[in-house]
Design an enzyme around this catalytic site. Structure first.
Site, PDB file in Angstrom:
ATOM      1  CD  GLU A  80      -1.870  -2.718   0.909  1.00 21.09           C
ATOM      2  OE1 GLU A  80      -0.802  -2.664   2.010  1.00 21.09           O
ATOM      3  OE2 GLU A  80      -2.611  -3.743   1.158  1.00 21.09           O
ATOM      4  CG  HIS A 121     -11.670  -8.568   5.795  1.00 18.65           C
ATOM      5  ND1 HIS A 121     -11.295  -9.042   6.539  1.00 18.65           N
ATOM      6  CD2 HIS A 121     -10.717  -8.070   4.180  1.00 18.65           C
ATOM      7  CE1 HIS A 121     -10.468  -9.271   6.075  1.00 18.65           C
ATOM      8  NE2 HIS A 121      -9.442  -9.117   4.665  1.00 18.65           N
TER       9      HIS A 121
HETATM   10  C1  LIG Z   1      -1.893  -5.390   4.192  1.00 14.49           C
HETATM   11  C2  LIG Z   1      -2.297  -6.004   3.367  1.00 14.49           C
HETATM   12  N1  LIG Z   1      -2.879  -5.640   2.470  1.00 14.49           N
HETATM   13  C3  LIG Z   1      -4.155  -6.670   1.220  1.00 14.49           C
HETATM   14  C4  LIG Z   1      -4.603  -7.310   1.830  1.00 14.49           C
HETATM   15  C5  LIG Z   1      -5.645  -7.929   1.526  1.00 14.49           C
HETATM   16  N2  LIG Z   1      -5.231  -9.182   0.642  1.00 14.49           N
HETATM   17  C6  LIG Z   1      -5.700 -10.826   1.752  1.00 14.49           C
HETATM   18  S1  LIG Z   1      -4.889 -12.551   0.700  1.00 14.49           S
HETATM   19  C7  LIG Z   1      -4.251 -11.015  -0.697  1.00 14.49           C
HETATM   20  C8  LIG Z   1      -3.741 -11.912  -2.106  1.00 14.49           C
HETATM   21  C9  LIG Z   1      -2.728 -12.659  -1.876  1.00 14.49           C
HETATM   22  O1  LIG Z   1      -1.843 -12.601  -2.902  1.00 14.49           O
HETATM   23  P1  LIG Z   1      -0.583 -13.928  -2.740  1.00 14.49           P
HETATM   24  O2  LIG Z   1       0.553 -13.203  -1.926  1.00 14.49           O
HETATM   25  O3  LIG Z   1      -0.010 -14.765  -4.041  1.00 14.49           O
HETATM   26  O4  LIG Z   1      -0.988 -15.183  -2.139  1.00 14.49           O
HETATM   27  P2  LIG Z   1      -2.317 -16.050  -2.096  1.00 14.49           P
HETATM   28  O5  LIG Z   1      -3.665 -16.165  -1.034  1.00 14.49           O
HETATM   29  O6  LIG Z   1      -2.431 -16.063  -3.247  1.00 14.49           O
HETATM   30  O7  LIG Z   1      -1.102 -17.385  -1.689  1.00 14.49           O
HETATM   31  C10 LIG Z   1      -4.038  -9.703   0.001  1.00 14.49           C
HETATM   32  C11 LIG Z   1      -3.930  -8.121  -1.805  1.00 14.49           C
HETATM   33  C12 LIG Z   1      -3.818  -8.152   2.943  1.00 14.49           C
HETATM   34  N3  LIG Z   1      -4.207  -9.219   3.858  1.00 14.49           N
HETATM   35  N4  LIG Z   1      -2.868  -7.527   3.742  1.00 14.49           N
END
Ligand SMILES: Cc1ncc(C[n+]2csc(CCOP(=O)(O)OP(=O)(O)O)c2C)c(N)n1
Length: 325
Positions: free
Chosen positions: A60, A130
């Site tokens: 962010e 959230h």
């Molecule tokens: C600081 C922050 N920003 C945004 C999120 C929201 N968020 C939760 S899971 C996710 C995607 C994660 O993708 P990835 O790192 O590829 O892991 P995956 O779950 O696909 O294995 C996001 C953006 C968060 N949890 N924390």
């Protein structure tokens, strides 16, 4: 006039802004082909290409830093923070860079083109990461504008105004209204003014002030109060910074009573600022103390959301307490 929900209204505002000005760019986590976790940016990548609507890494601070850089060079970034709860890694960029860019460069540079959208607030059983309402942290930062719509019509007009505003704007979207709030929205381009509250109901006994999803909750409380024979004036603040003191003061000078409500915790919440200003400007006209109906001073709970939220029954109780003081 077509009927649409708040997400469709936001998507339409983004589409209009991107069609009008090729300097408008939309980006954020999963904002590209996926259209964002709530689909607010659906089809924008298809329509305007990967260079104007794209994904970012989960950083962010980087999203806002990048938006600052783009805006300072004349682009119009409309960035998305996936949930307002994740805005805090970008706090330094927003408070120390976005808000002070024009001031510290002696007006040589500014990032006024920047709009940062974020789904915000509770009511979806989203738990502590959230559901939060962080507007008060940013209301303490001169140089930012903060806008929160209450329905689809307001969302489209206020978002278009925010994107075109000469100052950076935080645009918090009450996520529980995304699909739940529907209404007539003109297809065409229109703007609603920033910095102006809206009187949504006129009344004479007590003034109620809120914003975003609380406006629906206020309406339910007002229905109960009207049955008690209490006449309520209702005001949607719409812009938290700079906030429209005069509309609230004028109303309180008439009713003599004020109840302010927000989902964020009570301590340090924006209701405190409104209460302080109203007692300064309306002291001799007040019939009762300004009352606050807010979230609790706890983290936003995982399971006790109903208990935490300032619901219509709590607001109704405050209205009665204010009138019977
Ligand atoms: C600081 C922050 N920003 C945004 C999120 C929201 N968020 C939760 S899971 C996710 C995607 C994660 O993708 P990835 O790192 O590829 O892991 P995956 O779950 O696909 O294995 C996001 C953006 C968060 N949890 N924390």
């Amino acid at each position: 006039m077509p009927n649409m929900n708040m997400l469709q209204a936001i998507n339409q505002a983004l589409d209009i802004a991107m069609a009008e000005d090729d300097k408008v760019l939309c980006f954020g986590e999963d904002v590209g082909s996926f259209g964002g976790v709530f689909r607010a940016t659906s089809h924008l990548q298809e329509k305007y290409g990967h260079a104007r609507c794209f994904n970012t890494p989960i950083v962010e601070q980087g999203i806002v830093g990048f938006a600052n850089g783009l805006a300072s060079q004349g682009s119009v970034p409309v960035a998305e923070i996936q949930f307002a709860d994740y805005i805090f890694p970008a706090f330094d960029q927003l408070v120390n860079e976005t808000a002070k860019f024009r001031y510290r460069s002696g007006d040589l540079f500014n990032v006024g083109g920047l709009t940062l959208r974020a789904p915000y607030g509770g009511g979806i059983a989203g738990g502590h990461y959230h559901s939060q309402s962080p507007e008060a942290y940013f209301a303490h930062t001169p140089g930012l504008k903060i806008v929160i719509p209450r329905n689809p019509y307001e969302a489209k007009g206020l978002l278009l105004a925010s994107i075109r505003d000469p100052d950076p704007v935080l645009f918090f979207e009450p996520k529980r209204l995304y699909r739940a709030s529907t209404g007539e929205v003109p297809e065409e381009d229109y703007q609603l003014p920033l910095g102006e509250a809206a009187v949504t109901r006129e009344g004479s006994d007590v003034t109620l002030v809120g914003w975003g999803a609380q406006m629906e909750v206020i309406e339910r409380a007002v229905e109960l109060a009207e049955k008690d024979g209490i006449s309520c004036e209702v005001i949607d603040l719409r812009t938290i910074l700079p906030w429209d003191e005069d509309t609230i003061v004028d109303s309180v000078l008439k009713t003599g009573r004020l109840v302010v409500t927000h989902e964020a915790p009570r301590t340090g919440g924006f209701a405190g600022e409104i209460a302080a200003t109203v007692q300064e400007r309306c002291f001799l006209y007040l019939e009762s103390p300004v009352m606050r109906v807010t979230g609790l001073d706890t983290p936003f709970p995982q399971t006790l959301e109903k208990e935490y939220l300032p619901d219509h029954l709590k607001i109704h109780e405050a209205i009665r307490a204010s009138v019977n003081f």
